[in-house]
Design a protein around this motif. Structure first.
Motif, PDB file in Angstrom:
ATOM      1  N   MET A   1       0.845  -1.179   0.000  1.00 50.00           N
ATOM      2  CA  MET A   1       0.000   0.000   0.000  1.00 50.00           C
ATOM      3  C   MET A   1       0.888   1.240   0.000  1.00 50.00           C
ATOM      4  O   MET A   1       2.076   1.166   0.287  1.00 50.00           O
ATOM      5  N   GLY A   2       0.284   2.400  -0.296  1.00 49.19           N
ATOM      6  CA  GLY A   2       1.050   3.612  -0.403  1.00 49.19           C
ATOM      7  C   GLY A   2       0.961   4.481   0.834  1.00 49.19           C
ATOM      8  O   GLY A   2      -0.013   4.424   1.590  1.00 49.19           O
ATOM      9  N   CYS A   3       1.995   5.265   1.047  1.00 52.33           N
ATOM     10  CA  CYS A   3       1.986   6.226   2.148  1.00 52.33           C
ATOM     11  C   CYS A   3       2.732   7.474   1.712  1.00 52.33           C
ATOM     12  O   CYS A   3       3.613   7.423   0.845  1.00 52.33           O
ATOM     13  N   VAL A   4       2.367   8.600   2.328  1.00 47.41           N
ATOM     14  CA  VAL A   4       2.963   9.886   1.987  1.00 47.41           C
ATOM     15  C   VAL A   4       3.467  10.537   3.265  1.00 47.41           C
ATOM     16  O   VAL A   4       2.745  10.610   4.264  1.00 47.41           O
ATOM     17  N   ARG A   5       4.720  11.002   3.249  1.00 51.43           N
ATOM     18  CA  ARG A   5       5.316  11.648   4.415  1.00 51.43           C
ATOM     19  C   ARG A   5       5.939  12.975   3.992  1.00 51.43           C
ATOM     20  O   ARG A   5       6.453  13.106   2.894  1.00 51.43           O
ATOM     21  N   ARG A   6       5.892  13.901   4.918  1.00 50.37           N
ATOM     22  CA  ARG A   6       6.506  15.202   4.656  1.00 50.37           C
ATOM     23  C   ARG A   6       8.001  15.129   4.939  1.00 50.37           C
ATOM     24  O   ARG A   6       8.427  14.599   5.971  1.00 50.37           O
ATOM     25  N   ARG A   7       8.807  15.611   4.042  1.00 50.50           N
ATOM     26  CA  ARG A   7      10.247  15.664   4.193  1.00 50.50           C
ATOM     27  C   ARG A   7      10.703  17.094   3.904  1.00 50.50           C
ATOM     28  O   ARG A   7      10.885  17.476   2.746  1.00 50.50           O
ATOM     29  N   GLY A   8      10.844  17.884   4.972  1.00 48.80           N
ATOM     30  CA  GLY A   8      11.199  19.288   4.787  1.00 48.80           C
ATOM     31  C   GLY A   8      10.084  20.046   4.113  1.00 48.80           C
ATOM     32  O   GLY A   8       8.948  20.074   4.602  1.00 48.80           O
ATOM     33  N   THR A   9      10.366  20.591   2.951  1.00 53.20           N
ATOM     34  CA  THR A   9       9.338  21.351   2.226  1.00 53.20           C
ATOM     35  C   THR A   9       8.666  20.516   1.140  1.00 53.20           C
ATOM     36  O   THR A   9       7.821  21.031   0.406  1.00 53.20           O
ATOM     37  N   LYS A  10       9.042  19.226   1.052  1.00 52.41           N
ATOM     38  CA  LYS A  10       8.484  18.379   0.003  1.00 52.41           C
ATOM     39  C   LYS A  10       7.780  17.173   0.594  1.00 52.41           C
ATOM     40  O   LYS A  10       7.828  16.927   1.805  1.00 52.41           O
ATOM     41  N   TRP A  11       7.117  16.408  -0.294  1.00 50.39           N
ATOM     42  CA  TRP A  11       6.365  15.233   0.125  1.00 50.39           C
ATOM     43  C   TRP A  11       6.954  13.985  -0.529  1.00 50.39           C
ATOM     44  O   TRP A  11       7.148  13.939  -1.729  1.00 50.39           O
ATOM     45  N   ASN A  12       7.266  13.004   0.323  1.00 44.97           N
ATOM     46  CA  ASN A  12       7.837  11.750  -0.156  1.00 44.97           C
ATOM     47  C   ASN A  12       6.747  10.677  -0.204  1.00 44.97           C
ATOM     48  O   ASN A  12       6.119  10.375   0.816  1.00 44.97           O
ATOM     49  N   ALA A  13       6.527  10.122  -1.397  1.00 45.15           N
ATOM     50  CA  ALA A  13       5.520   9.074  -1.579  1.00 45.15           C
ATOM     51  C   ALA A  13       6.201   7.725  -1.731  1.00 45.15           C
ATOM     52  O   ALA A  13       7.221   7.620  -2.413  1.00 45.15           O
ATOM     53  N   GLN A  14       5.628   6.710  -1.111  1.00 43.41           N
ATOM     54  CA  GLN A  14       6.191   5.366  -1.191  1.00 43.41           C
ATOM     55  C   GLN A  14       5.079   4.350  -1.354  1.00 43.41           C
ATOM     56  O   GLN A  14       4.046   4.417  -0.682  1.00 43.41           O
ATOM     57  N   VAL A  15       5.290   3.400  -2.262  1.00 48.74           N
ATOM     58  CA  VAL A  15       4.333   2.320  -2.498  1.00 48.74           C
ATOM     59  C   VAL A  15       5.047   0.994  -2.270  1.00 48.74           C
ATOM     60  O   VAL A  15       6.085   0.732  -2.887  1.00 48.74           O
ATOM     61  N   ARG A  16       4.485   0.172  -1.386  1.00 47.95           N
ATOM     62  CA  ARG A  16       5.048  -1.146  -1.097  1.00 47.95           C
ATOM     63  C   ARG A  16       3.947  -2.179  -1.258  1.00 47.95           C
ATOM     64  O   ARG A  16       2.921  -2.119  -0.574  1.00 47.95           O
ATOM     65  N   ILE A  17       4.171  -3.120  -2.183  1.00 49.90           N
ATOM     66  CA  ILE A  17       3.209  -4.200  -2.437  1.00 49.90           C
ATOM     67  C   ILE A  17       3.972  -5.510  -2.465  1.00 49.90           C
ATOM     68  O   ILE A  17       5.048  -5.593  -3.072  1.00 49.90           O
ATOM     69  N   ALA A  18       3.439  -6.513  -1.805  1.00 46.13           N
ATOM     70  CA  ALA A  18       4.098  -7.815  -1.744  1.00 46.13           C
ATOM     71  C   ALA A  18       4.375  -8.345  -3.143  1.00 46.13           C
ATOM     72  O   ALA A  18       3.506  -8.302  -4.019  1.00 46.13           O
ATOM     73  N   GLY A  19       5.582  -8.838  -3.344  1.00 48.27           N
ATOM     74  CA  GLY A  19       5.959  -9.383  -4.637  1.00 48.27           C
ATOM     75  C   GLY A  19       6.566  -8.362  -5.576  1.00 48.27           C
ATOM     76  O   GLY A  19       6.841  -8.668  -6.729  1.00 48.27           O
ATOM     77  N   TRP A  20       6.778  -7.132  -5.067  1.00 52.90           N
ATOM     78  CA  TRP A  20       7.385  -6.086  -5.875  1.00 52.90           C
ATOM     79  C   TRP A  20       8.428  -5.352  -5.049  1.00 52.90           C
ATOM     80  O   TRP A  20       8.407  -5.387  -3.818  1.00 52.90           O
ATOM     81  N   ARG A  21       9.336  -4.658  -5.723  1.00 52.52           N
ATOM     82  CA  ARG A  21      10.231  -3.775  -4.998  1.00 52.52           C
ATOM     83  C   ARG A  21       9.441  -2.561  -4.555  1.00 52.52           C
ATOM     84  O   ARG A  21       8.330  -2.302  -5.047  1.00 52.52           O
ATOM     85  N   SER A  22       9.982  -1.771  -3.621  1.00 50.94           N
ATOM     86  CA  SER A  22       9.293  -0.562  -3.201  1.00 50.94           C
ATOM     87  C   SER A  22       9.514   0.545  -4.230  1.00 50.94           C
ATOM     88  O   SER A  22      10.566   0.605  -4.886  1.00 50.94           O
ATOM     89  N   PHE A  23       8.528   1.410  -4.379  1.00 55.06           N
ATOM     90  CA  PHE A  23       8.594   2.528  -5.313  1.00 55.06           C
ATOM     91  C   PHE A  23       8.504   3.828  -4.523  1.00 55.06           C
ATOM     92  O   PHE A  23       7.618   3.978  -3.662  1.00 55.06           O
ATOM     93  N   THR A  24       9.399   4.767  -4.774  1.00 57.86           N
ATOM     94  CA  THR A  24       9.385   6.047  -4.067  1.00 57.86           C
ATOM     95  C   THR A  24       9.555   7.195  -5.061  1.00 57.86           C
ATOM     96  O   THR A  24      10.201   7.047  -6.098  1.00 57.86           O
ATOM     97  N   LYS A  25       8.963   8.338  -4.683  1.00 54.65           N
ATOM     98  CA  LYS A  25       9.093   9.526  -5.517  1.00 54.65           C
ATOM     99  C   LYS A  25       8.782  10.750  -4.664  1.00 54.65           C
ATOM    100  O   LYS A  25       7.981  10.680  -3.737  1.00 54.65           O
ATOM    101  N   THR A  26       9.424  11.873  -4.972  1.00 53.72           N
ATOM    102  CA  THR A  26       9.249  13.100  -4.199  1.00 53.72           C
ATOM    103  C   THR A  26       8.466  14.131  -4.997  1.00 53.72           C
ATOM    104  O   THR A  26       8.672  14.271  -6.212  1.00 53.72           O
ATOM    105  N   PHE A  27       7.557  14.837  -4.301  1.00 56.20           N
ATOM    106  CA  PHE A  27       6.686  15.813  -4.962  1.00 56.20           C
ATOM    107  C   PHE A  27       6.678  17.123  -4.184  1.00 56.20           C
ATOM    108  O   PHE A  27       6.967  17.165  -2.983  1.00 56.20           O
ATOM    109  N   GLU A  28       6.316  18.178  -4.893  1.00 64.18           N
ATOM    110  CA  GLU A  28       6.182  19.485  -4.259  1.00 64.18           C
ATOM    111  C   GLU A  28       4.878  19.569  -3.475  1.00 64.18           C
ATOM    112  O   GLU A  28       4.811  20.191  -2.419  1.00 64.18           O
ATOM    113  N   LYS A  29       3.806  18.931  -4.016  1.00 67.47           N
ATOM    114  CA  LYS A  29       2.488  19.016  -3.392  1.00 67.47           C
ATOM    115  C   LYS A  29       2.057  17.648  -2.870  1.00 67.47           C
ATOM    116  O   LYS A  29       2.324  16.616  -3.489  1.00 67.47           O
TER     117      LYS A  29
END
Length: 328
Positions: free
Chosen positions: A1-29
């Motif tokens: 499942m996905g989760c979003v965390r604040r990192r300083g002035t940006k937002w870090n998104a992460q998706v973790r699903i069984a059977g896959w590697r984790s996916f992460t990306k940083t956004f302004e909003k």
């Protein structure tokens, strides 16, 4: 499942699903991060899963290890293949159950690796994975109806190298090689250019393989599986005459030691983008420039396919132009 965390002035998104590697990306909003999480989860979960009653808990890692232990030892270059297989097994894709593997998994692996290594490397890795899966389907009966790698686009094949020794590069290599603590480095470089032998063939050659009367070297168990006898040039034979017969091997040095020495020689000679295997290219090209025919060069190099032989051949135009004098 996905989760979003604040990192300083940006937002870090992460998706973790069984059977896959984790996916992460940083956004302004935050809204963009949430949208990305939903889209990524939907795309991953939309990949159809195989259903298999045969070994449903078998992971790809387990299949890789079975192939590594049973099949790889029978191959030439098994050490390199073993290294690759171990890396596959320890990566995220090794943790996926074989019954759940889909083309999407291999597309993701392909895309990830293309950001790190060259296309030809990724193509080779996927080709090896395909052999592992074929082995599982045909020999072990893992239950897949088809090999998922068949349905993805492999990276294009590499462009054949055209690198040859230029200007005074050969002299610079020899100058530095002669300064090395190991006195075999310079003779090996000369011998490679004179014979067109592969590094493995040079290092496996024994004194019992040398016929001093006929001035030939017999190579056994070569890369293509055939034995061949290579005629030695005057310079190649001189190299052998100046060596001491301390062991059964003509060049008693390990592949790793030679590789490290080669890197030092290139660095100190200030030569860029030159591989030891390029010396084989150089030798074969010189054979043609000296007037040898295709069958003669194939006899020396060991190529069965003439098309492969030409891939190793890069003639210098000025050498050809020198022969035009016979038409004048």
């Amino acid at each position: 499942m996905g989760c979003v965390r604040r990192r300083g002035t940006k937002w870090n998104a992460q998706v973790r699903i069984a059977g896959w590697r984790s996916f992460t990306k940083t956004f302004e909003k935050k809204s963009d991060a949430l949208d990305w999480c939903r889209e990524t989860e939907t795309a991953i979960r939309s990949a159809p899963l195989h259903t298999s009653k045969s070994s449903p808990n078998l992971k790809f890692k387990d299949l890789i290890e079975k192939y590594r232990d049973k099949v790889t030892p029978t191959h030439k270059g098994y050490q390199t293949e073993t290294y690759r297989l171990n890396r596959f097994a320890n990566s995220w894709i090794g943790q996926v159950k074989v019954a759940h593997l889909t083309p999407r998994h291999y597309e993701q692996y392909r895309n990830d690796r293309l950001e790190i290594v060259k296309q030809c490397t990724v193509r080779g890795e996927l080709t090896l994975m395909k052999r592992v899966l074929d082995y599982g389907i045909r020999i072990l009966g893992v239950g897949l109806t088809d090999n998922p790698i068949k349905f993805i686009e492999l990276p294009s094949t590499y462009t054949p190298r055209t690198r040859r020794l230029e200007n005074d590069e050969f002299e610079r290599l020899l100058t530095i090689a002669l300064e090395q603590k190991n006195s075999l480095i310079a003779p090996i470089i000369i011998f490679a250019v004179e014979t067109g032998m592969r590094r493995s063939e040079i290092l496996k050659m024994r004194w019992s393989d040398i016929d001093e009367t006929k001035k030939t070297a017999k190579l056994t168990n070569t890369k293509n599986g055939d034995d061949r006898t290579v005629p030695l040039t005057r310079n190649a034979f001189e190299v052998l005459k100046n060596l001491e017969k301390k062991t059964e091997f003509v060049f008693p040095i390990t592949a790793n030691c030679l590789q490290l020495a080669w890197r030092r020689v290139k660095k100190n000679a200030d030569i860029q983008d030159l591989r030891f295997h390029d010396l084989r290219h150089e030798a074969i090209s010189r054979f043609f420039e000296h007037g040898l025919t295709v069958p003669e060069v194939a006899l020396i190099s060991g190529h069965k396919d003439i098309r492969q032989l030409f891939r190793y051949t890069h003639l210098m135009p000025q050498k050809i132009s020198e022969k035009y004098i016979i038409f004048q």
